[in-house]
Design a protein around this motif. Sequence first.
Motif, PDB file in Angstrom:
ATOM      1  N   TYR A 105       0.780  -1.134   0.043  1.00  0.00           N
ATOM      2  CA  TYR A 105       0.095  -0.226  -0.018  1.00  0.00           C
ATOM      3  C   TYR A 105       0.818   1.384  -0.127  1.00  0.00           C
ATOM      4  O   TYR A 105       0.592   2.379  -0.398  1.00  0.00           O
ATOM      5  N   TRP A 106       2.095   1.139   0.459  1.00  0.00           N
ATOM      6  CA  TRP A 106       3.020   2.229   0.910  1.00  0.00           C
ATOM      7  C   TRP A 106       4.496   1.900   1.171  1.00  0.00           C
ATOM      8  O   TRP A 106       4.463   0.680   1.729  1.00  0.00           O
ATOM      9  N   GLN A 107       5.314   2.384   0.741  1.00  0.00           N
ATOM     10  CA  GLN A 107       6.743   2.145   1.114  1.00  0.00           C
ATOM     11  C   GLN A 107       7.860   3.138   1.143  1.00  0.00           C
ATOM     12  O   GLN A 107       7.354   4.146   0.398  1.00  0.00           O
ATOM     13  N   SER A 108       8.666   3.082   2.061  1.00  0.00           N
ATOM     14  CA  SER A 108       9.552   4.266   2.173  1.00  0.00           C
ATOM     15  C   SER A 108      10.488   4.295   0.959  1.00  0.00           C
ATOM     16  O   SER A 108      10.617   5.768   0.526  1.00  0.00           O
ATOM     17  N   PHE A 109      10.536   3.454   0.080  1.00  0.00           N
ATOM     18  CA  PHE A 109      11.380   3.643  -1.161  1.00  0.00           C
ATOM     19  C   PHE A 109      10.550   4.507  -2.088  1.00  0.00           C
ATOM     20  O   PHE A 109      11.461   5.156  -2.958  1.00  0.00           O
ATOM     21  N   ASN A 110       9.508   4.635  -2.159  1.00  0.00           N
ATOM     22  CA  ASN A 110       8.535   5.433  -2.936  1.00  0.00           C
ATOM     23  C   ASN A 110       8.456   6.588  -2.529  1.00  0.00           C
ATOM     24  O   ASN A 110       7.674   7.584  -3.054  1.00  0.00           O
ATOM     25  N   ASN A 111       8.720   6.843  -1.230  1.00  0.00           N
ATOM     26  CA  ASN A 111       8.784   8.324  -0.466  1.00  0.00           C
ATOM     27  C   ASN A 111       9.871   8.509   0.141  1.00  0.00           C
ATOM     28  O   ASN A 111      10.091   8.737   1.516  1.00  0.00           O
ATOM     29  N   PRO A 112      11.080   8.705  -0.423  1.00  0.00           N
ATOM     30  CA  PRO A 112      12.301   8.842   0.224  1.00  0.00           C
ATOM     31  C   PRO A 112      12.701  10.146   0.601  1.00  0.00           C
ATOM     32  O   PRO A 112      11.845  11.127   0.162  1.00  0.00           O
ATOM     33  N   THR A 113      13.566  10.487   1.554  1.00  0.00           N
ATOM     34  CA  THR A 113      13.778  11.874   2.054  1.00  0.00           C
ATOM     35  C   THR A 113      15.051  12.520   1.041  1.00  0.00           C
ATOM     36  O   THR A 113      14.822  12.863   0.141  1.00  0.00           O
ATOM     37  N   ASP A 114      16.264  12.389   1.713  1.00  0.00           N
ATOM     38  CA  ASP A 114      17.368  12.632   1.022  1.00  0.00           C
ATOM     39  C   ASP A 114      18.308  11.628   0.595  1.00  0.00           C
ATOM     40  O   ASP A 114      19.368  11.858   0.175  1.00  0.00           O
ATOM     41  N   THR A 115      18.042  10.449   0.837  1.00  0.00           N
ATOM     42  CA  THR A 115      19.012   9.184   0.443  1.00  0.00           C
ATOM     43  C   THR A 115      18.527   8.257  -0.539  1.00  0.00           C
ATOM     44  O   THR A 115      17.263   7.964  -0.218  1.00  0.00           O
ATOM     45  N   TYR A 116      19.207   7.861  -1.589  1.00  0.00           N
ATOM     46  CA  TYR A 116      18.741   6.633  -2.352  1.00  0.00           C
ATOM     47  C   TYR A 116      19.643   5.511  -1.904  1.00  0.00           C
ATOM     48  O   TYR A 116      20.891   5.681  -1.829  1.00  0.00           O
ATOM     49  N   LEU A 117      19.091   4.437  -1.994  1.00  0.00           N
ATOM     50  CA  LEU A 117      19.663   3.150  -1.502  1.00  0.00           C
ATOM     51  C   LEU A 117      19.588   2.151  -2.752  1.00  0.00           C
ATOM     52  O   LEU A 117      18.765   2.208  -3.785  1.00  0.00           O
ATOM     53  N   PRO A 118      20.497   1.149  -2.860  1.00  0.00           N
ATOM     54  CA  PRO A 118      20.396   0.176  -3.944  1.00  0.00           C
ATOM     55  C   PRO A 118      19.277  -0.529  -3.865  1.00  0.00           C
ATOM     56  O   PRO A 118      18.611  -0.698  -2.689  1.00  0.00           O
ATOM     57  N   ASN A 119      18.804  -0.984  -5.007  1.00  0.00           N
ATOM     58  CA  ASN A 119      17.488  -1.707  -5.480  1.00  0.00           C
ATOM     59  C   ASN A 119      16.203  -0.840  -5.146  1.00  0.00           C
ATOM     60  O   ASN A 119      15.265  -1.154  -5.361  1.00  0.00           O
ATOM     61  N   MET A 120      16.542   0.521  -4.917  1.00  0.00           N
ATOM     62  CA  MET A 120      15.444   1.347  -4.824  1.00  0.00           C
ATOM     63  C   MET A 120      15.074   1.545  -6.309  1.00  0.00           C
ATOM     64  O   MET A 120      15.926   1.997  -7.040  1.00  0.00           O
ATOM     65  N   LYS A 121      13.796   1.680  -6.923  1.00  0.00           N
ATOM     66  CA  LYS A 121      13.182   1.897  -8.000  1.00  0.00           C
ATOM     67  C   LYS A 121      12.845   3.506  -8.007  1.00  0.00           C
ATOM     68  O   LYS A 121      12.123   4.151  -7.304  1.00  0.00           O
ATOM     69  N   VAL A 122      13.216   4.147  -9.023  1.00  0.00           N
ATOM     70  CA  VAL A 122      12.982   5.631  -9.568  1.00  0.00           C
ATOM     71  C   VAL A 122      12.249   5.350 -10.749  1.00  0.00           C
ATOM     72  O   VAL A 122      12.837   5.277 -11.795  1.00  0.00           O
ATOM     73  N   LEU A 123      10.928   6.033 -10.812  1.00  0.00           N
ATOM     74  CA  LEU A 123      10.144   5.901 -12.049  1.00  0.00           C
ATOM     75  C   LEU A 123      10.797   7.044 -12.944  1.00  0.00           C
ATOM     76  O   LEU A 123      10.885   8.156 -12.575  1.00  0.00           O
ATOM     77  N   ILE A 124      10.731   6.588 -14.347  1.00  0.00           N
ATOM     78  CA  ILE A 124      11.201   7.630 -15.188  1.00  0.00           C
ATOM     79  C   ILE A 124       9.938   7.886 -15.955  1.00  0.00           C
ATOM     80  O   ILE A 124       9.386   7.074 -16.912  1.00  0.00           O
ATOM     81  N   GLY A 125       9.271   9.089 -15.637  1.00  0.00           N
ATOM     82  CA  GLY A 125       7.952   9.528 -16.556  1.00  0.00           C
ATOM     83  C   GLY A 125       8.135  10.250 -17.615  1.00  0.00           C
ATOM     84  O   GLY A 125       9.230  10.337 -18.081  1.00  0.00           O
TER      85      GLY A 125
END
Length: 804
Positions: free
Chosen positions: A147-167
């Motif tokens: 329903y929700w996950q912190s990887f989709n709502n990050p603050t200042d840090t990007y971690l390995p395996n985090m997905k960033v949508l390219i829209g």
Amino acid sequence: MITMRRNPVIVFLVSLFLDPFCHAATDTLTKGQSIKDGETLKSSDENFELGFFSLGNSTSRYVGIRYSNIQDQAVIWVANRDKPISGTDGVLRIGEDGNLVVVDGNGSLVWSSNASGVSSNASVRLDITGNLILSSNDSTDDADEAYWQSFNNPTDTYLPNMKVLIGSAELHVLTSWKSTSDPSPGNFTMGVDPRGAPQIVIWEQSRRRWRSGHWNGILFSGVPYMAAYTTYQYGFKVSRENDGKLYLTYSPSDPSELMKFQITWNGFEEQKRWNKSTEAWQVMQSQPSEACENYNYCGNFGVCTPSGSPRCSCLEGFEPRHPDQWRLGNWSGGCVRRSPLQCQKNTSNGGEDGFKAVRCAKLPDFADDHRVTSDECKKRCLSNCSCKAYAYVNAIGCMLWNGDLTDVQNHIQSGNTMYVRLAYSELATSASVSTNHELQVYDLSKSKEYTTDLSGPGDLVIEGSQVNGPDLPMFNFNCVASATNNFSEENKLGQGGFGLVYKGNLPGGEEIAVKRLSKISGQGLQEFKNEIILIAKLQHRNLVRLLGCSIQGDEKMLIYEYMPNKSLDYFLFDPEKQGLLGWNKRFEIIEGIARGLLYLHRDSRLRIIHRDLKASNILLDEGMNPKISDFGMARIFGANQNEINTNRVVGTYGYMSPEYAMEGLFSVKSDVYSFGVLLLEIVSSRRNTSFRTTDHVTLIAYAWDLWSEGKALEMVDPSIRDSCNENEVLRCIQLGMLCVQDSALHRPNMASVVLMLESSTTSIPLPREPTFTSVRASIDTEAVMEAQEIASSNDLTVTMVAGR
């Protein structure tokens, strides 16, 4: 409820001293349970924990995720970043609507995951990736169904395996903290701009501060360090997922390592890795790293060259908008077109507009991409008067620029070719200098004295292949002679196997090193050709950069970037200078050499065996960073070749592998052997050949005896023995012994070497006792001690010496 016995006074005191995550909990929180201040959720591998924390001397409390088992428990995600709690009565729990919520001591809502359609049996789990996942109890292991996950709502840090949508529009993914002690949203954001091809961008509020350059299917083309570290298997990747959308992800080569990317409070993108041996975060790269990387540093239609002096110049056909400011070093006004385009005139007088090829390391910003052929790409730009330039890039396709050309960077050896629209008169001027558009003349301060008197044919062709052009500019002889003060004795830096090396200064101020081929060197011409063919096509932070070449009659010269700290042997084998190389710097040099070799063996456009790796061929820049040099003896391997036999054995005594010295067989494992010798020399500050008159004969035999007796630390240079990291040194000695194994099959490849160097958790196999080494039968003492190169197989005699 999760019940834990707590002393309120102790909890409060601990919270003030920045160690509030003091009670371990499970990795999952379900409805009816809660996490109070002083309690935590921990990932199953205990690398991450979720709980309350304070910063500095503040009593304000935040809920966040941070690393748990390291000294610097850096926060990677904050829930209530702009609404802290006063006091230690805050609670984290699953709310009535199924969302994860933070409430203060009065029960007032401070923060909510605010997801819609959450089921009544929702739970939250802290994953081993550092991702906090809110999902139903039936799907807690599937982040895609969350329903929700912190990887989709990050603050200042990007971690390995985090997905960033390219829209289809800019996406600001990360937001900096306001300061090091205030996690509220700051002035900088970082995200992805999909135009042309995806690229990473840092914004200062709404203004661009830095961009990575376009994604070309393998790396971000404007980030120099990526060419050194990115492979097809690891690093950044843009891929289409099952939902049909494009995502940017990052996969580390060693999943067990802790790594993160962060937008700092003052606007820098940093990649950090936790170094277990030093127990500190190691900054692997930071952007922007120098002036040229600041967005549009030279203004519109300007080009920034990091090594240039001055850094800024105008694209050909353009001139400074404000000449007075430009001369003073204020380049922000950029450049303007010198001659109007024919398509912008009301009359048809004059010739048609055309295009001029420009080599760029970072193509301009704000490109439009089109899925057409390269010919159609040119036609589209030519038919549209608003089109200022075009490029056709593999894995991207046709790129068109309809606005001003902004944020262009240039490196002599790298990048893509852009075709800039110019008026016919500008093209005619350009053609008068050289009718062959494939020839790029290195322009030295626009002086005719230095740019128009080429010493021979426009193209340099060796064995049927043109090797100059965009990759390799041609210098004329008079220019080089002037730069080196007519090859004066005062400018001489040293002597290599095939000629003298001089320091020079170009008219713009750039320092160079000139390798002047000896006219009497029998094999010199072949090595000269070899070096041109190979190094002109290479680019890596740990390889010396070839700026160009010069040929006039019998005079043949290679022009390199100047290395102010000379070579590694200058420090390593001088008792008065050895102490200047502390262990940390030596280890950085070892890592750098290893990465450079890995690039040659695996990651470059060509697969290359160096064949003469030694301390004198490792040059040091102003930051004492190592750069492999001297490719005169290098060989290209075919894609399916593992080993080559040669009748002409060349190299340096003490560094040659047994199979090469005795049988003429060489492979990537030959370079691994040389690297092993060099590693042992860096640890000990002793030449491999300096043991000739002792019982051990070589440093390798000496190292084996000490290592097998558990006394390996005795071989460490006394000047660093008390200050070195013993575990790191012992790993390096064992790795060095493994690299100099008699059999090439028992030696690791460079990919394994780099992994064993950079990961203290990777085990290093036990080496076998070495029994062979290559030395001269009829020993010429001076030749051995000075490690002279061998120019002819007729001079070569090798013998096999049994080890102890």
